[in-house]
Structure formats: structure tokens, C-alpha cells
Enzyme design. Sequence first.
Site, mmCIF file in Angstrom:
data_model
loop_
_atom_site.group_PDB
_atom_site.id
_atom_site.type_symbol
_atom_site.label_atom_id
_atom_site.label_comp_id
_atom_site.label_asym_id
_atom_site.label_seq_id
_atom_site.Cartn_x
_atom_site.Cartn_y
_atom_site.Cartn_z
ATOM 1 N N HIS A 173 34.836 33.254 6.523
ATOM 2 C CA HIS A 173 36.036 32.491 6.856
ATOM 3 C C HIS A 173 35.688 31.103 6.827
ATOM 4 O O HIS A 173 34.856 30.413 7.176
ATOM 5 C CB HIS A 173 36.728 32.878 8.217
ATOM 6 C CG HIS A 173 35.766 32.550 9.434
ATOM 7 N ND1 HIS A 173 34.979 33.673 9.831
ATOM 8 C CD2 HIS A 173 35.625 31.816 10.346
ATOM 9 C CE1 HIS A 173 34.208 33.040 10.519
ATOM 10 N NE2 HIS A 173 34.936 31.977 11.006
ATOM 11 N N CYS A 179 33.672 28.965 18.369
ATOM 12 C CA CYS A 179 32.969 29.022 17.177
ATOM 13 C C CYS A 179 33.146 27.979 16.371
ATOM 14 O O CYS A 179 34.239 27.031 16.526
ATOM 15 C CB CYS A 179 33.066 30.374 16.411
ATOM 16 S SG CYS A 179 34.803 30.543 15.674
#
Length: 700
Positions: A65, A219
Site C-alpha cells: 500500500h 505506521c
Amino acid sequence: MSELITAELVDLDLSAETKDAAARSLAERMAASGRVTDLEGFLADVAAREAQMPTGLDGGIGIPHCRSTHVTEPTLAFGRSASGIDFGAPDGPADLIFLIAAPAGGDADHLSILSTLARHLMDGEFTGALRSATEPGRAASLIRGDAPEAAEADATGADATGADEAGAGEAAEEPTTAAGEATPPAAPEPSTPAAAEPTPPEPAAQPAVPFRIVAITSCPTGIAHTYMAAESLEKAGTAAGVEVFVETQGSAGFKRLDPQLVADADGVIFAHDVEVRDKERFAGKPIVDVGVKAGINRPAELIAEVRQKAARGEVSAPARPTAPMDKGAGATDSYATRLRKWLMTGVSYMVPFVAAGGLLIALAFAIGGYTINKAPSVADHFVWTEATSWAALLFQIGGVAFGFLVPVLAGFIAYGMADRPGLVPGFVGGAIALTINAGFLGGLIAGLIAGAVVMAIQRVTIPPVLRGIMPVVVIPLISSVIVGFLMFLVVGKPVAALQKGLTDWLSGLSGANAIILGAILGLMMCFDLGGPLNKVAYAFAVGGLANPNEGSLKVMAAVMAAGMVPPLAMALATTVRGRLFTKAERENGKAAWVLGASFITEGAIPFAAADPLRVIPSAMAGGAVTGALSMAFGCTLRAPHGGIFVVPLIGQPLLYLLAIAIGTCVSTALVILLKGLRGASAGSPADTSASDASGVTVAA
């Protein structure tokens, strides 16, 4: 707004054997549906994210991603591999691959959907349903969270048949299914008042307040791992009988935990790969600090570890102010990295003073000539109808603004190191640097000394009664005395001598030495296009303007000329050979004309980000040529900014423009040559887009 995933974005027979091939296969589906505008650019962003940390998860899941400017709307593609693909998960290859694409400015609603998906991935029933799905539409429906038609039919059937199909568990919940057995539960109730004496045991038997944990998950992109770690920790907490409250610092939003909840917490878990925001809230508590993947893969261990720390009484150090430039620093940042950030803090706060003061001085010279610096104070003599009086006013205002350069540089270097307590000693040290003629270099050293002194004082254990006055009285007082002593009596004079030697060296630059310096400054200006090296070269040039001489004015001219080259070269290249660039790059090229002409080197960043190995060397070559030529031609500049708009203030203006033109042509020729070589082997971006649309795979 389109659906996040459709049947066209699902491949239940993904044949790719590597993670790069899998990402390309799924990205091609996104490109075919018009959700990715530049396939190669998007895949480069995916690869960059993958390089930060593998995206494989336990349970056979891969979630490549990224956030990308090449994505038009938040999109998800799903692939199922029969043989499995290695995404770096500890337990082996992944058979369920989710490619998540978020635009650079993704809206909160869609990002919330992505976070919900990330949480679902921790649910075995959800992943099991995806593994057994036989139709792409069914898989897309599951991922979107639509109510499956089969489930609706089952629910209808259950309503029709009643308790016969429900099983023993549901029968027990129905009060009408066993009327004869409903009486026994009522019988103990009358007897309980008679046994009212057992009531005291109730408070004693009341369960103790459960262990309470607050957690932060984050993240690098804040899309998937952030929410998966949160879900994993919450589930593990429920299984262990522990209350877990998670603050997800992700892309879908950042909502702080209730301060009272944090205050009452028995322990803290940080599962993060970017710095925790407002970390000082959790000081003084047992803390377990790990990467985000540990929060996903071993949440039970983390909960057990924080409970053990609490039992042993291990707590973190009391809160200490975090410097602004350290708030985004990683735990593994080296001292050199932190030093660069501290210096950049000072430079970034100094630049507005440079722009305001420098341009005012430049305008004053343009209106009143170079002798305007000898005009009397406008407070004593000002004639409203005379242009020279207005020029003197501009010059003197600009001079006052320029006078802040060194103190601001020193003050905000110290601020970057030690937060607000560093401001006072930093400004004091910078002002002393001016007083003893230590100049720009003295201000830089004063800022570092001030920050170090304050950081040392902050590490001293202080009685609670004094903590309230430390930031406003004790720290400013002690640190100012120490910094003043060091600057006046220890380091100030040697630094002043060094500054004078540097100034004299610049004044005496001529011939080959000046040309070499110009080339070096040009390389620095074009290496990172507005980054640290660019700022160092620019700050070096601006520092010379505080006490201008022939050499420092040549340096300023070379630095500005070289900084104009990269965006101008990219603009020219997109005009001359547009087919070598994507549509988005061609649009950026139009804006780059203006940015380059205005001395905004950052105008070349979109091109360098998409193709750094070709763009940056080309820009550096042109910048070095321009810097060297500017020095060779003897061009000078009294303004710190302005680009072609301050040409009247440039010495040798025609030769100056010629140097910029030659450097621009060198960079343009190189970038076209390098991109042409790539196009010969892999097809141009324009061709790539066409091939992608037709479904043909293009080599990387």
C-alpha cells in the site's frame, strides 16, 4: 465517489510469482479503471513503501500500500494466489493480497473504510470467506462490507422456522420454551431476602478493576498496519481480561485518548514505526515500545510484558520537553541526522528575515543607488517628496530586519534542540556573536552551545517545588550566563577570527579558486532541491550579505543562478521532448517556468521524485556549470532572492543570464538523453500509459 473496490479490481487467480509482479498485476487493473494515472510512478511509490518495511502479515496476507499523487481516488484491488507470494511475513507466503492505493490528499471517509478493512483482516472468518469465494463480485462485496445475499436468505429462513433451527443455545434464551423450568429460577429469589446476610460478600466478591492499558499504533503511511495493530491489541486484551484503549495515529484521523484515561492507565504500549505524537503524555508509566508489526503479530506478549513491568515498578522517565525537530525523529536517528535537523530549524526561521530584509535593501539600492547606505537616519531627516528619502527608509528597515539574522539563527537552533527554554540563551548568544563580529558562523555555534546547555540543565533532577519556575526563571537565567561567558571569553574571539579569515578569503577569490567554489555551490544547490545541502549553500551565501564585499556578492550570485537551473531545465525538457514525460509532469513543467524564474528550486522536486537517478544528476551538472560561469564572469548580487526579477541589482546582468541559460541547456540535454536511453529499453512514459490501458504488461 466510486466504490472502493469493484469486481473488475478482483483477481481470484493471481498468477504472479513475486511481490513486484503481484503489485503490477493489480495496479494494472487500477490503471485500466482510470484510478491510477501513471502506472510506473504509482508502482515506484509502492516499492518505496515496501522498502521501508515488508507488508506481509501472519496468516497468509500481503498488504502492499502507499499514498501517491498518481492515484485519483482511494482504491483497493484484491488478488488470490494459489501458490503464495513472499511479502516478508514470518510465517511464509501470502495467498491473499490487497493492494491499497490512497491519493496524496485522501479524504477521511474513504480512509476510514480502509482502516475498517485492516481491522477485518484480523478476523479469521473474514479471511476464510475470501479464500472460499468463487466469484469476483462476491469477494468485492465481502471486502466492501456489504450484507451477503446468502446471509440475508439464512436470516429469513431462521425467522420462519423459529427455535427448531436455532439450536440449544437459542432455546435457552427463549423464556417461553421451558415454562416448567422457569419456576426454579424464581424460587431462589424469594429465599434470597431470608439470606440477606450473604449480601456483604457481594462487595468482597466484586471483581477488581481490570488492568488498563493505553496504546498508540502508527505506521509510515497510516493506512493499514496502524489499524491492524489496534485491532490485534484490542482482541488480545479481551482474551487476557485486560482493558486496552488504542489511539490510532493514522491517515483517517488522529483523536487523542481522553487525558483521564491516560492518567488512570496502568501501562502503555507503543506499536509504531513513526514517532508517537505528544509522547510526553505517557511519561512516568510502564512502557513497552516496539514496531507496529509486533503489535499485529504478538499482541499477547506485549500485554504480558507491560504487566510484568508494572508489577516490578518499572516506569519511564518523567516528562521532559521534546524539541520540535526531535518530535518527528526516529529512535534510531543518528546524532548527525539530529544535528542536521537542529541546524535546519534555525535556517528555516531565518529565511523569512532574509527575504524581507534582503529584498528591502535590494529595492533601496534600485531606487536610491548604491550610495544609499550612507544616507542619514530617516528618523532625523525624511523628505516626503524625495525618492532618496524613501529609498533610505527601505534600506534602514531592511537593515534592521537583516540585523536579526544571526540572533534568529542561533535562537531557533537552540529551540530545535531544547524547545522554548532554548530561545532566550540562543538569542542572547546570537546577539553576542554580532557584538564581537563573529557573524553567521558565530551565531551557528552560539545556537548549538545554548541548546546543549539547556538540555544539560533539563537533565538535572529538580525538587518538585522548583519545577514551576524552571522554564521561566531558572533555565533562562543560568543558561544565558553560561552561554554569555562562553561566547564573550572562550569561543567568541576564535570564531570571530575565523569569520574574518573566511570573509577575507571570499574577498580575495579570483580565477580558478572562484570557479571551483562556484561549481561546488552549484552542486550543493541542485543535489537535494531545497533540502539540507541546498539550505547550507544558501545560508552560506546569505551570511556573507550581512557584511557584503566583492567576494560574498559573487557567492550570492552563483548560488541564486544555480538554484534557478533545475526547474527551468525540467520546464524546457517537457517543452522540447514532452513524450518522455507523463501528462502530470508536462503540466508541472508549465509551472516550473515561473518557479525557476523566481528562484524556487523546489519546482523540480516532482520530476526528481518520479525519476531521481536521471533528474538529479542532470540538475547537478547544469547547476555546477552555471555556478562556475557566474563566478568566472564576475557576476555579483546584492539581493538574497528574487530570480530574474532582481536582474537590475545584478552585476554583469547579461553574462549572468547567459550563465543560467547555458546551465539550463546542459541539464535539459542530459535529462533528455538519459530518459531517451530508458525509453529505448523500456518505452517512454507516454507509451507506457497507452500500453497499460490496453492491458499489455510493460517491463520496468
